[in-house]
Design an enzyme around this catalytic site. Structure first.
Site, PDB file in Angstrom:
ATOM      1  N   TYR A  69     -16.652   6.624   8.203  1.00 47.74           N
ATOM      2  CA  TYR A  69     -15.227   6.253   8.178  1.00 47.74           C
ATOM      3  C   TYR A  69     -14.565   6.632   9.499  1.00 47.74           C
ATOM      4  O   TYR A  69     -13.888   5.823  10.135  1.00 47.74           O
ATOM      5  CB  TYR A  69     -14.537   6.961   7.007  1.00 47.74           C
ATOM      6  CG  TYR A  69     -13.029   7.010   7.110  1.00 47.74           C
ATOM      7  CD1 TYR A  69     -12.264   5.850   6.952  1.00 47.74           C
ATOM      8  CD2 TYR A  69     -12.359   8.212   7.380  1.00 47.74           C
ATOM      9  CE1 TYR A  69     -10.878   5.894   7.056  1.00 47.74           C
ATOM     10  CE2 TYR A  69     -10.979   8.262   7.483  1.00 47.74           C
ATOM     11  CZ  TYR A  69     -10.236   7.101   7.316  1.00 47.74           C
ATOM     12  OH  TYR A  69      -8.872   7.145   7.429  1.00 47.74           O
ATOM     13  N   THR A 112      -6.417   8.287  11.949  1.00 50.49           N
ATOM     14  CA  THR A 112      -6.649   9.456  11.114  1.00 50.49           C
ATOM     15  C   THR A 112      -6.959  10.737  11.894  1.00 50.49           C
ATOM     16  O   THR A 112      -7.562  10.677  12.978  1.00 50.49           O
ATOM     17  CB  THR A 112      -7.827   9.158  10.151  1.00 50.49           C
ATOM     18  OG1 THR A 112      -8.145  10.338   9.419  1.00 50.49           O
ATOM     19  CG2 THR A 112      -9.071   8.710  10.888  1.00 50.49           C
ATOM     20  N   ASP A 113      -6.618  11.879  11.295  1.00 51.27           N
ATOM     21  CA  ASP A 113      -6.990  13.205  11.820  1.00 51.27           C
ATOM     22  C   ASP A 113      -8.513  13.398  11.791  1.00 51.27           C
ATOM     23  O   ASP A 113      -9.048  14.265  12.480  1.00 51.27           O
ATOM     24  CB  ASP A 113      -6.307  14.308  10.993  1.00 51.27           C
ATOM     25  CG  ASP A 113      -6.544  14.171   9.495  1.00 51.27           C
ATOM     26  OD1 ASP A 113      -6.856  13.051   9.023  1.00 51.27           O
ATOM     27  OD2 ASP A 113      -6.426  15.173   8.773  1.00 51.27           O
ATOM     28  N   GLY A 154       0.831  -1.206   0.000  1.00 46.50           N
ATOM     29  CA  GLY A 154       0.000   0.000   0.000  1.00 46.50           C
ATOM     30  C   GLY A 154       0.863   1.253   0.000  1.00 46.50           C
ATOM     31  O   GLY A 154       2.098   1.188  -0.023  1.00 46.50           O
ATOM     32  N   GLN A 155       0.191   2.403   0.052  1.00 43.07           N
ATOM     33  CA  GLN A 155       0.885   3.695  -0.005  1.00 43.07           C
ATOM     34  C   GLN A 155       1.862   3.844   1.169  1.00 43.07           C
ATOM     35  O   GLN A 155       3.056   4.079   0.985  1.00 43.07           O
ATOM     36  CB  GLN A 155      -0.165   4.819   0.034  1.00 43.07           C
ATOM     37  CG  GLN A 155       0.406   6.200  -0.019  1.00 43.07           C
ATOM     38  CD  GLN A 155      -0.664   7.270  -0.213  1.00 43.07           C
ATOM     39  OE1 GLN A 155      -0.517   8.118  -1.074  1.00 43.07           O
ATOM     40  NE2 GLN A 155      -1.722   7.231   0.573  1.00 43.07           N
TER      41      GLN A 155
HETATM   42  N1  LIG Z   1      -4.992   8.460   2.599  1.00 38.85           N
HETATM   43  C1  LIG Z   1      -5.048   9.445   3.503  1.00 38.85           C
HETATM   44  O1  LIG Z   1      -5.002  10.644   3.178  1.00 38.85           O
HETATM   45  C2  LIG Z   1      -5.122   9.102   4.972  1.00 38.85           C
HETATM   46  C3  LIG Z   1      -5.352  10.135   5.877  1.00 38.85           C
HETATM   47  C4  LIG Z   1      -5.376   9.829   7.219  1.00 38.85           C
HETATM   48  C5  LIG Z   1      -5.187   8.517   7.624  1.00 38.85           C
HETATM   49  N2  LIG Z   1      -4.988   7.513   6.713  1.00 38.85           N
HETATM   50  C6  LIG Z   1      -4.759   6.141   7.210  1.00 38.85           C
HETATM   51  O2  LIG Z   1      -3.470   5.727   6.760  1.00 38.85           O
HETATM   52  C7  LIG Z   1      -3.444   4.293   6.672  1.00 38.85           C
HETATM   53  C8  LIG Z   1      -2.729   3.840   5.404  1.00 38.85           C
HETATM   54  O3  LIG Z   1      -3.387   4.332   4.229  1.00 38.85           O
HETATM   55  P1  LIG Z   1      -2.831   3.963   2.766  1.00 38.85           P
HETATM   56  O4  LIG Z   1      -3.231   5.088   1.877  1.00 38.85           O
HETATM   57  O5  LIG Z   1      -1.416   3.540   2.849  1.00 38.85           O
HETATM   58  O6  LIG Z   1      -3.729   2.676   2.432  1.00 38.85           O
HETATM   59  P2  LIG Z   1      -3.717   1.752   1.086  1.00 38.85           P
HETATM   60  O7  LIG Z   1      -2.711   2.254   0.102  1.00 38.85           O
HETATM   61  O8  LIG Z   1      -5.129   1.594   0.650  1.00 38.85           O
HETATM   62  O9  LIG Z   1      -3.142   0.375   1.649  1.00 38.85           O
HETATM   63  C9  LIG Z   1      -3.891  -0.475   2.469  1.00 38.85           C
HETATM   64  C10 LIG Z   1      -3.286  -1.863   2.388  1.00 38.85           C
HETATM   65  O10 LIG Z   1      -4.028  -2.755   3.234  1.00 38.85           O
HETATM   66  C11 LIG Z   1      -4.379  -3.945   2.494  1.00 38.85           C
HETATM   67  N3  LIG Z   1      -5.630  -4.507   3.002  1.00 38.85           N
HETATM   68  C12 LIG Z   1      -6.883  -4.029   2.788  1.00 38.85           C
HETATM   69  N4  LIG Z   1      -7.791  -4.816   3.392  1.00 38.85           N
HETATM   70  C13 LIG Z   1      -7.106  -5.794   4.024  1.00 38.85           C
HETATM   71  C14 LIG Z   1      -7.497  -6.912   4.833  1.00 38.85           C
HETATM   72  N5  LIG Z   1      -8.801  -7.168   5.093  1.00 38.85           N
HETATM   73  N6  LIG Z   1      -6.531  -7.731   5.314  1.00 38.85           N
HETATM   74  C15 LIG Z   1      -5.230  -7.492   5.027  1.00 38.85           C
HETATM   75  N7  LIG Z   1      -4.803  -6.458   4.278  1.00 38.85           N
HETATM   76  C16 LIG Z   1      -5.728  -5.617   3.770  1.00 38.85           C
HETATM   77  C17 LIG Z   1      -4.502  -3.448   1.065  1.00 38.85           C
HETATM   78  O11 LIG Z   1      -4.418  -4.520   0.133  1.00 38.85           O
HETATM   79  P3  LIG Z   1      -5.428  -4.599  -1.148  1.00 38.85           P
HETATM   80  O12 LIG Z   1      -5.405  -3.225  -1.769  1.00 38.85           O
HETATM   81  O13 LIG Z   1      -4.831  -5.663  -1.992  1.00 38.85           O
HETATM   82  O14 LIG Z   1      -6.782  -4.942  -0.587  1.00 38.85           O
HETATM   83  C18 LIG Z   1      -3.327  -2.474   0.981  1.00 38.85           C
HETATM   84  O15 LIG Z   1      -2.124  -3.169   0.753  1.00 38.85           O
HETATM   85  C19 LIG Z   1      -4.893   3.839   6.856  1.00 38.85           C
HETATM   86  O16 LIG Z   1      -5.050   3.393   8.188  1.00 38.85           O
HETATM   87  C20 LIG Z   1      -5.725   5.099   6.661  1.00 38.85           C
HETATM   88  O17 LIG Z   1      -6.922   5.059   7.386  1.00 38.85           O
HETATM   89  C21 LIG Z   1      -4.949   7.798   5.394  1.00 38.85           C
END
Ligand SMILES: NC(=O)c1ccc[n+]([C@@H]2O[C@H](COP(=O)([O-])OP(=O)(O)OC[C@H]3O[C@@H](n4cnc5c(N)ncnc54)[C@H](OP(=O)(O)O)[C@@H]3O)[C@@H](O)[C@H]2O)c1
Length: 285
Positions: A124, A100-101, A10-11
């Site tokens: 969410y 998250t914020d 993931g990211q």
């Molecule tokens: N994006 C933002 O701006 C933001 C802001 C605040 C907080 N956050 C938090 O930051 C964190 C990381 O975000 P990110 O953007 O890195 O997320 P992401 O790129 O969507 O990565 C999430 C990873 O988790 C895996 N995953 C999903 N469901 C799963 C499951 N049931 N079991 C095992 N693995 C699973 C996904 O695999 P697949 O894709 O193959 O399912 C992916 O590899 C999250 O907790 C999010 O809430 C994000």
């Protein structure tokens, strides 16, 4: 240390793996390797790999979609976090979970510290707050790290983009771009979060931590800096949140003060503008 990273492709997960592997043994766990909604899957992976600490980046975090599928949001963001917390407690493994914020409503209008009362405005955010509480209350050796406005080289898998990649796409495809100038955050690169996470886990502590770059900015100013650094030609204009249909309630101010990290002397985050410039120059120039 043996560190398992859930969501390793993931990211945030991909940067965690590359940073942590300099010093530690990293177990990269994609969704194909572990299903955290299934306790048996977690137990099976943990028993066969025996990590010292698990970092969980998995989330259901497409905010408008969560409004329509609250069960899915709670299944991954809350119940799956509980599953991890129970297994980690049982097997005496440390757990670090990202949040998250958006747990805040934004009405404070000043940076939020860890002791401020959350008041999540959407499905969410409520599900993420529930996940935080499961992790902190079911696993003694746990940490919750709240992040804000994240962007990385690999766009979010769940969203298919991040703010930077979305702006570049719009600048390419649209005659002009409008971005809100009355919603405030702190843009934060996942690489900086990965580096500060490495310092935090060395501290062998527990509890709730805010982890964002320093400074605050509107989404428009965030976009403006992308335009300036990359020299984009497409006209960019400030807009108001009132100009866009409100699909879901969001906090208009979600800047995090990183007090707990500073108190522990493990705050290593850069200023948002410097971090964004560096990211844009290394990724797109
Ligand atoms: N994006 C933002 O701006 C933001 C802001 C605040 C907080 N956050 C938090 O930051 C964190 C990381 O975000 P990110 O953007 O890195 O997320 P992401 O790129 O969507 O990565 C999430 C990873 O988790 C895996 N995953 C999903 N469901 C799963 C499951 N049931 N079991 C095992 N693995 C699973 C996904 O695999 P697949 O894709 O193959 O399912 C992916 O590899 C999250 O907790 C999010 O809430 C994000």
């Amino acid at each position: 240390m043996k560190i398992a990273v859930i969501g390793s492709n993931g990211q945030l997960g991909s940067d965690l793996c590359s940073v942590l592997s300099h010093k530690h043994e990293v177990l990269e766990l994609t969704h194909a390797d572990i299903e955290i909604s299934d306790v048996d899957s977690i137990n099976q992976v943990v028993s066969s790999t025996r990590p010292d600490i698990i970092l969980n980046t998995a989330a259901y975090h497409v905010v408008p979609e969560a409004e329509n599928y609250p069960q899915k949001a709670f299944s991954l963001n809350a119940i799956s976090a509980l599953n991890l917390a129970r297994v980690c407690q049982d097997k005496k493994i440390r757990l670090l979970h990202y949040s998250t914020d958006y747990v805040f409503d934004g009405l404070k209008n000043a940076p939020y510290v860890e002791t401020d009362r959350p008041n999540p405005l959407n499905v969410y955010a409520v599900s993420k707050l529930a996940g935080e509480q499961f992790v902190l209350n079911y696993c003694e050796r746990s940490m919750v790290v709240r992040v804000s406005g994240i962007y990385g080289k690999i766009a979010s898998r769940a969203k298919g983009n991040n703010f930077v990649s979305m702006m570049l796409k719009l600048a390419k495809e649209k005659p002009e771009v409008r971005v809100v100038n009355d919603e405030f955050l702190t843009p934060t690169p996942t690489l900086a979060i990965a580096k500060n996470t490495a310092a935090l886990i060395e501290a062998d502590t527990r509890g709730l931590f805010h982890m964002s770059c320093s400074g605050e900015v509107s989404w428009y100013e965030f976009a403006r800096h992308i335009w300036d650094v990359l020299g984009l030609d497409t006209p960019l204009f400030p807009a108001s949140v009132k100009d866009f249909p409100a699909v879901v309630k969001r906090p208009y101010y979600s800047v995090l003060e990183n007090k707990a990290l500073k108190d522990l002397s493990v705050y290593e985050m850069p200023e948002w503008r410097e971090a964004l410039t560096q990211f844009l120059l290394t990724t797109y120039k």
